[in-house]
Design an enzyme around this catalytic site. Structure first.
Site: not given
Ligand SMILES: Cc1ncc(COP(=O)(O)O)c(C=O)c1O
Length: 398
Positions: A175, A203, A234
């Protein structure tokens, strides 16, 4: 809370503050009274405001109201949840899927449940915080391997063989670096050691692969026994998380995943919005094509300007700066030119790797990308220490 702690963060350029946006998360937003260009959203396909997606949410609100009213197992399992799970399973080409209120909770629910049967976790050093936090909640020890170093992982797996299986945990698209996990090699290493790979494709979903099904599609690994999780927050433009895998895994999660059981279900309107977003992903492949063309334009531009973008292969493009104070200064200079791209600093990234994290969406225009590049050049021209830093960056591709 002691004011001293906040002052200590500020002295190290690590203090964060929330900024208020008064508009939808498009390419241009109204931030604290100013129209500015946004280069930090994960709304990759610009679906947060797509009429089909917003209309689906509005009509679900009219029918189901704004909240699910209870946990899925109590009385909150609504028709849109079931439909979304069927659509996600078909989209990911697996047997079944389970929706969670957020991606963070999907990580917690999945990992803590799989941990019942696992002897040890192996996690990439740059895994998302939700995966690391999930591993830390479990009894099994957590071993960290160097970022994308599948050879090291293979050695660790061979050396650390135990009667119970190990779990390998990785992001599909990282990310903050925008690079890709070496999934084929991780899959092979895991197979040799009878371990299971969990891929967080937050992502990658909607972005990677010929039809946007994610990094597993990108690497041609559909059908392999990888467990995938992802988010609806996302590329799909809304909110929520999911796990996609075998029917048995999903049934077990329904019974055991505390982050699923002990929380109110995702609002049904979000489930309806995600179904519509999946429709748009299938019906409008040109969005993904536009995203990748814009990503190429920006990546080529910043590399020519001398920035180190690590091994970014995706719409997440880091501009590596190094120390937090310099990254913050660049972010503030961008904002003074009407561009919002926050400095990402420790603990989100390792010390000494602070950066500007740019993210491109299908909602940007080529002119907006060019404007960002011009502004970056202007800032570099007037900042000696930034120019000095860029001199140490790897040369741009010829
Ligand atoms: C790689 C990754 N996994 C999980 C999440 C968590 O997702 P969410 O924002 O839907 O809680 C995110 C983002 O915040 C992320 O970038």
């Amino acid at each position: 809370m002691d004011r001293f702690r906040l002052d200590a963060l500020a002295r190290r350029s690590l203090l964060r503050r929330l900024r208020t946006i008064d508009s939808a998360p498009g390419a241009e937003v109204e931030l604290e009274g100013r129209r500015i260009l946004l280069f930090s959203s994960n709304n990759y396909l610009d679906l947060a405001t797509h009429p089909r997606v917003t209309e689906a949410a509005i009509s679900a609100i009219r029918r189901y109201g704004v909240g699910a009213g209870a946990s899925r197992l109590v009385s909150g399992s609504l028709r849109p949840h079931r439909e979304l799970e069927e659509r996600l399973a078909a989209f990911k080409r697996v047997e079944a899927a389970l929706v969670f209120p957020t991606g963070y909770q999907a990580s917690l629910g999945l990992i803590t449940t799989l941990a019942e049967d696992c002897s040890v976790f192996y996690a990439d050093r740059l895994c998302h915080a939700s995966l690391i936090d999930a591993c830390r909640l479990c009894d099994a020890p957590l071993r960290v391997y160097r970022h994308r170093d599948h050879a090291q992982l293979t050695r660790l797996l061979q050396r650390g063989r135990t009667p119970r299986p190990a779990l390998v945990v990785t992001d599909g698209v990282f990310s903050m670096d925008g690079d890709l996990a070496p999934l084929p090699e991780l899959d092979k290493a895991a197979e040799q050691a009878s371990a299971t790979v969990v891929v967080d494709d937050a992502h990658g979903t909607g972005v990677m692969g010929a039809t946007g099904r994610g990094t597993v599609e990108h690497f041609g690994l559909e059908g392999r026994p990888l467990v995938q999780m992802g988010t609806l927050s996302k590329a799909l433009g809304g909110l929520g998380g999911f796990v996609a895998g075998s029917r048995d895994l999903i049934a077990y999660l329904v019974n055991r995943a505390r982050a699923f059981i002990y929380t109110t279900a995702l609002p049904p309107a979000q489930a309806a919005a995600a179904i519509a977003a999946l429709d748009v992903i299938e019906d409008e492949p040109e969005r993904r094509e536009r995203l990748w063309a814009l990503r190429r334009r920006l990546h080529d531009g910043v590399r020519q300007a001398g920035f180190d973008t690590l091994d970014s292969r995706t719409p997440i493009i880091p501009l590596l700066i190094g120390d937090a104070e310099a990254a913050l200064r660049l972010s503030e200079a961008l904002l003074s030119h009407g561009i919002y791209a926050p400095a990402i600093r420790p603990p989100t990234v390792p010390a000494g790797t602070s950066r500007i994290r740019l993210s491109v969406t299908a909602g940007h225009t080529p002119a907006q990308i060019d404007h960002l590049l011009e502004v970056l050049q202007k800032i570099c021209a007037s900042d000696d220490s930034l120019r000095e830093r860029l001199r140490g960056a790897p040369p741009p591709p010829s």
